[in-house]
Design a protein around this motif. Structure first.
Motif, PDB file in Angstrom:
ATOM      1  N   GLN A  31     -77.616 -14.871 -34.741  1.00  0.00           N
ATOM      2  CA  GLN A  31     -77.058 -15.784 -33.724  1.00  0.00           C
ATOM      3  C   GLN A  31     -75.608 -15.150 -33.492  1.00  0.00           C
ATOM      4  O   GLN A  31     -75.042 -15.407 -32.379  1.00  0.00           O
ATOM      5  N   LYS A  32     -74.792 -15.127 -34.666  1.00  0.00           N
ATOM      6  CA  LYS A  32     -73.632 -14.661 -34.632  1.00  0.00           C
ATOM      7  C   LYS A  32     -73.501 -13.348 -33.786  1.00  0.00           C
ATOM      8  O   LYS A  32     -72.432 -12.948 -33.068  1.00  0.00           O
ATOM      9  N   GLN A  35     -73.861 -13.988 -30.175  1.00  0.00           N
ATOM     10  CA  GLN A  35     -72.389 -14.499 -29.608  1.00  0.00           C
ATOM     11  C   GLN A  35     -71.336 -13.619 -29.374  1.00  0.00           C
ATOM     12  O   GLN A  35     -70.489 -13.450 -28.423  1.00  0.00           O
ATOM     13  N   GLN A  38     -72.103 -11.248 -26.581  1.00  0.00           N
ATOM     14  CA  GLN A  38     -72.151 -11.818 -25.375  1.00  0.00           C
ATOM     15  C   GLN A  38     -70.533 -11.898 -25.088  1.00  0.00           C
ATOM     16  O   GLN A  38     -70.289 -11.874 -23.802  1.00  0.00           O
TER      17      GLN A  38
END
Length: 83
Positions: A31-32, A35, A38
């Motif tokens: 997930q990191k 992020q 993105q």
């Protein structure tokens, strides 16, 4: 703006290339990574493919209208010069 599936694929590839101890941290790392990717992509001065395609069509229509107006203008000039 960017395809979520492609971001997931990139994040997965990065996650898979990490050393085993880092991989064991699980979805938090994945997930990191997403992020971070993105965030960096959002900093780029780019447009989406959809927006690019729309603007391309607008430009083509505008060019067509300009060519039509050029032809009409040339026709009017010819008529005026004949008088």
């Amino acid at each position: 703006m960017f395809d979520a599936k492609k971001l997931e694929q990139i994040a997965k590839q990065i996650h898979e290339s990490m050393p085993a101890p880092v991989k064991e941290l699980g979805s938090d790392v994945n997930q990191k990574v997403q992020q971070v990717i993105q965030g960096q992509l959002n900093k780029l001065d780019v447009v989406s493919r959809e927006e690019f395609d729309v603007q391309t069509q607008v430009l083509l229509r505008t060019r067509q209208k300009l060519n039509e107006l050029d032809a009409k203008f040339a026709e009017i000039e010819t008529k005026l010069s004949e008088k």
